[in-house]
Design a protein around this motif. Sequence first.
Motif, mmCIF file in Angstrom:
data_model
loop_
_atom_site.group_PDB
_atom_site.id
_atom_site.type_symbol
_atom_site.label_atom_id
_atom_site.label_comp_id
_atom_site.label_asym_id
_atom_site.label_seq_id
_atom_site.Cartn_x
_atom_site.Cartn_y
_atom_site.Cartn_z
ATOM 1 N N ALA A 26 78.418 81.530 90.286
ATOM 2 C CA ALA A 26 79.780 80.690 90.188
ATOM 3 C C ALA A 26 80.219 80.019 91.347
ATOM 4 N N GLN A 27 79.692 80.493 92.420
ATOM 5 C CA GLN A 27 79.985 79.685 93.764
ATOM 6 C C GLN A 27 78.890 78.970 94.353
ATOM 7 N N GLY A 28 78.053 78.550 93.332
ATOM 8 C CA GLY A 28 76.810 77.440 93.608
ATOM 9 C C GLY A 28 75.700 78.102 94.443
ATOM 10 N N PHE A 29 75.615 79.375 94.484
ATOM 11 C CA PHE A 29 74.404 80.053 95.406
ATOM 12 C C PHE A 29 73.395 80.620 93.970
ATOM 13 N N GLY A 30 72.158 80.276 94.266
ATOM 14 C CA GLY A 30 71.106 80.858 93.852
ATOM 15 C C GLY A 30 70.494 81.983 94.332
ATOM 16 N N ILE A 31 69.840 82.884 93.780
ATOM 17 C CA ILE A 31 69.029 83.989 94.363
ATOM 18 C C ILE A 31 67.477 83.661 94.755
ATOM 19 N N LEU A 32 67.065 83.345 95.936
ATOM 20 C CA LEU A 32 65.695 82.934 96.494
ATOM 21 C C LEU A 32 64.799 84.241 96.549
ATOM 22 N N THR A 33 65.659 85.403 97.113
ATOM 23 C CA THR A 33 64.746 86.474 96.938
ATOM 24 C C THR A 33 65.446 87.765 96.670
ATOM 25 N N GLU A 34 64.995 88.981 96.074
ATOM 26 C CA GLU A 34 65.289 89.866 95.941
ATOM 27 C C GLU A 34 64.658 91.143 96.139
ATOM 28 N N ILE A 35 64.961 91.981 97.269
ATOM 29 C CA ILE A 35 64.150 93.016 98.017
ATOM 30 C C ILE A 35 65.072 94.503 97.583
ATOM 31 N N ASN A 36 64.382 95.269 96.851
ATOM 32 C CA ASN A 36 64.734 96.613 96.283
ATOM 33 C C ASN A 36 64.466 97.460 97.343
ATOM 34 N N ILE A 37 65.545 97.749 98.220
ATOM 35 C CA ILE A 37 64.868 98.628 99.399
ATOM 36 C C ILE A 37 64.655 100.193 98.976
ATOM 37 N N ARG A 38 65.120 100.599 97.776
ATOM 38 C CA ARG A 38 65.064 101.929 97.366
ATOM 39 C C ARG A 38 63.545 102.130 96.877
ATOM 40 N N SER A 39 63.022 100.969 96.124
ATOM 41 C CA SER A 39 61.592 101.201 95.620
ATOM 42 C C SER A 39 60.678 100.851 96.578
ATOM 43 N N THR A 40 61.041 100.075 97.610
ATOM 44 C CA THR A 40 60.213 99.933 98.775
ATOM 45 C C THR A 40 59.880 101.154 99.509
ATOM 46 N N PHE A 41 61.224 101.861 99.948
ATOM 47 C CA PHE A 41 61.038 103.194 100.497
ATOM 48 C C PHE A 41 60.227 104.105 99.773
ATOM 49 N N GLU A 42 60.899 104.199 98.531
ATOM 50 C CA GLU A 42 59.774 105.039 97.729
ATOM 51 C C GLU A 42 58.369 105.206 97.956
ATOM 52 N N ALA A 43 57.723 103.749 97.829
ATOM 53 C CA ALA A 43 56.412 103.391 97.797
ATOM 54 C C ALA A 43 55.915 103.654 99.171
ATOM 55 N N LYS A 44 56.462 103.133 100.139
ATOM 56 C CA LYS A 44 56.129 103.350 101.602
ATOM 57 C C LYS A 44 56.356 104.586 102.298
ATOM 58 N N LEU A 45 57.503 105.169 101.882
ATOM 59 C CA LEU A 45 58.079 106.382 102.700
ATOM 60 C C LEU A 45 58.278 107.546 101.892
ATOM 61 N N GLY A 46 58.195 107.457 100.516
ATOM 62 C CA GLY A 46 58.233 108.674 99.842
ATOM 63 C C GLY A 46 59.891 108.778 99.257
ATOM 64 N N ALA A 47 59.642 109.825 98.145
ATOM 65 C CA ALA A 47 60.935 110.129 97.276
ATOM 66 C C ALA A 47 62.257 110.298 98.381
ATOM 67 N N ASP A 48 62.026 111.171 99.300
ATOM 68 C CA ASP A 48 63.141 111.612 100.153
ATOM 69 C C ASP A 48 63.611 110.295 100.904
ATOM 70 N N ALA A 49 63.062 109.338 101.382
ATOM 71 C CA ALA A 49 63.564 108.318 101.948
ATOM 72 C C ALA A 49 64.033 107.281 101.062
ATOM 73 N N ALA A 50 63.665 107.284 99.795
ATOM 74 C CA ALA A 50 64.491 106.432 98.961
ATOM 75 C C ALA A 50 65.675 107.210 98.458
ATOM 76 N N ASP A 51 65.568 108.515 98.070
ATOM 77 C CA ASP A 51 66.826 109.197 97.774
ATOM 78 C C ASP A 51 67.986 109.304 98.717
ATOM 79 N N ALA A 52 67.645 108.983 100.184
ATOM 80 C CA ALA A 52 68.403 108.927 101.290
ATOM 81 C C ALA A 52 69.200 107.814 101.462
ATOM 82 N N VAL A 53 68.435 106.583 101.085
ATOM 83 C CA VAL A 53 68.960 105.256 100.968
ATOM 84 C C VAL A 53 69.968 104.939 99.789
#
Length: 138
Positions: A26-53
């Motif tokens: 509504a303010q003229g911004f488009g979304i160029l990127t979307e980074i899901n930190i939870r899923s990245t942490f889960e994939a790279k660091l494990g479930a505990d790191a994902a749950d912590a964030v």
Amino acid sequence: MTYTLATTVSLPWAEALERTREALAAQGFGILTEINIRSTFEAKLGADAADAVGDYVILGACNPALASRALAAEPEMGALLPCNVVVRRNSAAESTTVEAIDPQTMVQLSSAPSVKDVADDAGTRLRKALASLGQADG
């Protein structure tokens, strides 16, 4: 120096994320990127790191007209683009936090006068987007 603009809403995380996308659009911004930190942490660091964030997404928002003006004023501003907007909520929270980089940060790093104009405009738009989330709350 405070470097974010923030609001906290009592919306469920998924709804806050969707409303944030809508408010930015509504303010003229488009979304160029979307980074899901939870899923990245889960994939790279494990479930505990994902749950912590917790639920945590970084949206790379861009208003093309403003980005064009910033880059014309100072090409190095590209290192600060797009504007990052975070939607986050940890598992123990009862509310969701939405925060965006304060465009005035650019002003602190640049001596180009036109960068201030761009930052002022972007800041106004981001504040309106965040304020509309609070109005949609409840």
